[in-house]
Write a protein that holds these residues in place. Structure first.
Motif, PDB file in Angstrom:
ATOM      1  N   UNK A   3       0.866  -1.059  -0.118  1.00 57.72           N
ATOM      2  CA  UNK A   3      -0.037   0.049  -0.004  1.00 57.72           C
ATOM      3  C   UNK A   3       0.884   1.299  -0.211  1.00 57.72           C
ATOM      4  N   UNK A  34      -0.380  -0.745   7.728  1.00 61.88           N
ATOM      5  CA  UNK A  34      -1.336   0.193   6.920  1.00 61.88           C
ATOM      6  C   UNK A  34      -1.899   1.003   7.905  1.00 61.88           C
ATOM      7  N   UNK A  58      -4.928  12.022   3.365  1.00 60.97           N
ATOM      8  CA  UNK A  58      -4.142  10.846   3.350  1.00 60.97           C
ATOM      9  C   UNK A  58      -4.854  10.096   2.157  1.00 60.97           C
ATOM     10  N   UNK A  59      -3.915   9.632   1.207  1.00 57.29           N
ATOM     11  CA  UNK A  59      -4.235   8.839   0.061  1.00 57.29           C
ATOM     12  C   UNK A  59      -3.570   7.378   0.269  1.00 57.29           C
ATOM     13  N   UNK A  60      -4.491   6.401   0.313  1.00 55.76           N
ATOM     14  CA  UNK A  60      -3.906   5.000   0.216  1.00 55.76           C
ATOM     15  C   UNK A  60      -4.220   4.445  -1.266  1.00 55.76           C
ATOM     16  N   UNK A  61      -3.260   3.815  -1.645  1.00 52.70           N
ATOM     17  CA  UNK A  61      -3.385   3.026  -2.929  1.00 52.70           C
ATOM     18  C   UNK A  61      -2.719   1.752  -2.915  1.00 52.70           C
ATOM     19  N   UNK A  62      -3.217   0.602  -3.589  1.00 53.17           N
ATOM     20  CA  UNK A  62      -2.590  -0.475  -3.576  1.00 53.17           C
ATOM     21  C   UNK A  62      -1.583  -0.690  -4.647  1.00 53.17           C
TER      22      UNK A  62
ATOM     23  N   UNK B  54      -9.050  -0.454  -3.785  1.00 52.29           N
ATOM     24  CA  UNK B  54      -7.503  -0.104  -4.181  1.00 52.29           C
ATOM     25  C   UNK B  54      -7.135   1.288  -4.268  1.00 52.29           C
ATOM     26  N   UNK B  55      -8.271   1.965  -3.769  1.00 53.44           N
ATOM     27  CA  UNK B  55      -7.851   3.694  -3.671  1.00 53.44           C
ATOM     28  C   UNK B  55      -8.871   4.212  -2.381  1.00 53.44           C
ATOM     29  N   UNK B  56      -8.005   4.963  -1.429  1.00 56.53           N
ATOM     30  CA  UNK B  56      -8.806   5.153  -0.266  1.00 56.53           C
ATOM     31  C   UNK B  56      -8.362   6.717  -0.099  1.00 56.53           C
ATOM     32  N   UNK B  57      -9.342   7.448   0.116  1.00 58.76           N
ATOM     33  CA  UNK B  57      -8.899   8.963   0.360  1.00 58.76           C
ATOM     34  C   UNK B  57      -9.641   9.500   1.863  1.00 58.76           C
ATOM     35  N   UNK B  58      -8.758   9.829   2.574  1.00 62.82           N
ATOM     36  CA  UNK B  58      -9.102  10.254   3.993  1.00 62.82           C
ATOM     37  C   UNK B  58      -8.806  11.734   4.061  1.00 62.82           C
ATOM     38  N   UNK B  59      -9.665  12.539   4.501  1.00 67.24           N
ATOM     39  CA  UNK B  59      -9.742  13.856   4.725  1.00 67.24           C
ATOM     40  C   UNK B  59      -9.928  14.086   5.924  1.00 67.24           C
TER      41      UNK B  59
END
Lengths: 263, 263
Positions: A3, A34, A58-62, B54-59
């Protein structure tokens, strides 16, 4: 599966709406790590020496494990400089030895000195002419999707070289510089931090990561980095590599240490 | 100081790049809870019944405590419907009793039934004509910056009403509906979930949150919500309220319970 975890924090409002950049971080971690890594990034954004963030993204990407490339840390050299002027002179000389034209090295240092606000990313500059090539303005080019392959081994290595636990700036910058120096067309990097309490900075070349203990005045909240690149480099390909190529950084097999140098 | 924490997760790529919406969440929490709430949101995005993100955006954004308004939860009524058709008929009748014109209630249900993909937010619809007023397409209007004032008290209240710990959809929807029903010009809300395993949905009115046990077919990953508003409502002011007014939701003082109704 890994991630990519990217954080940026600003004060006043979001970066897009003109907020002041407070901090940023980039990690590339396993699923197990993570949530703890994300939590640590949030804590950091809320207790940064540049101020407390009002806005955190905050951005999470596989990232598929097979896309990851490994590169090796550069040896670390520290140059103890008596003051900022001497530090900048040494950094400039190091850039020139690495192949940056004298005019470009001088222009690069001037560009960092003249920044009105911190760059979140890096300026990309022609190593011959010193002209800025990217069009990202204050945003700069971000380097993403990289991390240390084995954190315990890395911390052990840094400790052995005399860089203890408090050296979080160094720890992160050494990983970033390893990725940057593995990019096509890269000649050298110059960086100093936007952390007002941190006066050190560095020049990275394909041969070494050279840290100068004083490159900016204590208390200055303005920092940034410059990538000096070869004249014929494909800029889009370079920027794609810096942003998207997942990189895990290994500790050098046989030491990779270098003695501290004073001048 | 409170923190608005907003998460959205997608599969394939980011929402902006056409990824499939997986999950979203909205919280408004103290600094102490911030990192644990963020970590829980990330875990949820990675183990959702709609798929793995596959994609998470946290604000995260700060919210001054003095900006927060308190509203009270609506009483909860459950209508056990024998099947989806009966559920939709009951929901339609409830919308009409709340002041939605029959043509608008029918148009609203048709709009949800006809969605090609899930809406992340809500459609805003004229309660007289049934015409959609917002221009947000698949994004819809998000309701942000709201949470329960006292989580333990809330869970206790829900338990007392017979809605146990596993009712996460209900728990969140009751908070959202409390904010929505406090908005200027709001007549009623109709919602069913995009969680394929969750067939229930609800109609919220200023008088009650009425849950229908079957409003969509089991296995369907398409859900959404509609806000029916009065004809003369200032749309921009309404959308600003839904997105930006921080709301903490209290449990009703004297019970607020209502018996389950079967039909």
């Amino acid at each position: 599966m890994l991630y990519s975890v990217r954080m940026r924090a600003a004060q006043g409002s979001s970066h897009e709406q003109g907020g002041k950049h407070i901090s940023g971080a980039e990690r590339l971690v396993s699923g197990e790590l993570l949530t703890s890594v994300a939590a640590a990034m949030l804590r950091r954004a809320l207790s940064h020496s540049r101020g407390t963030a009002d806005f955190i993204n905050l951005t999470v990407e596989t990232v598929p494990a097979e896309a990851v490339r490994e590169v090796t840390c550069l040896p670390i050299i520290t140059v103890n400089t008596p003051d900022m002027i001497a530090g900048r002179e040494s950094a400039q000389a190091m850039l020139i030895r690495a192949g940056v034209a004298p005019v470009a090295a001088a222009a690069g240092i001037s560009a960092l000195v003249g920044l009105p606000v911190s760059l979140r990313g890096a300026m990309v500059v022609n190593a011959q002419t010193g002209l800025r090539l990217d069009t990202q303005a204050e945003r700069g080019v971000r380097v993403s999707r990289m991390d240390i392959a084995d954190e315990q081994e890395y911390l052990h290595w840094l400790n052995r070289l005399g860089y203890g636990n408090n050296q979080i700036h160094l720890r992160e910058a050494v990983v970033l510089a390893a990725k940057v120096m593995s990019a096509p067309g890269m000649v050298a990097e110059l960086c100093w931090s936007d952390d007002p309490e941190y006066t050190a900075g560095y020049v990275a070349t394909p041969a070494a990561y050279t840290r100068f203990t004083q490159l900016k005045p204590y208390g200055s909240p303005i920092g940034g980095r410059i990538f000096f690149i070869q004249e014929n480099t494909d800029l889009k390909q370079l920027v794609d590599y810096l942003q998207y190529q997942p990189i895990l950084v290994k500790v050098p097999a046989a030491g990779g240490a270098a003695d501290a140098v004073s001048e």
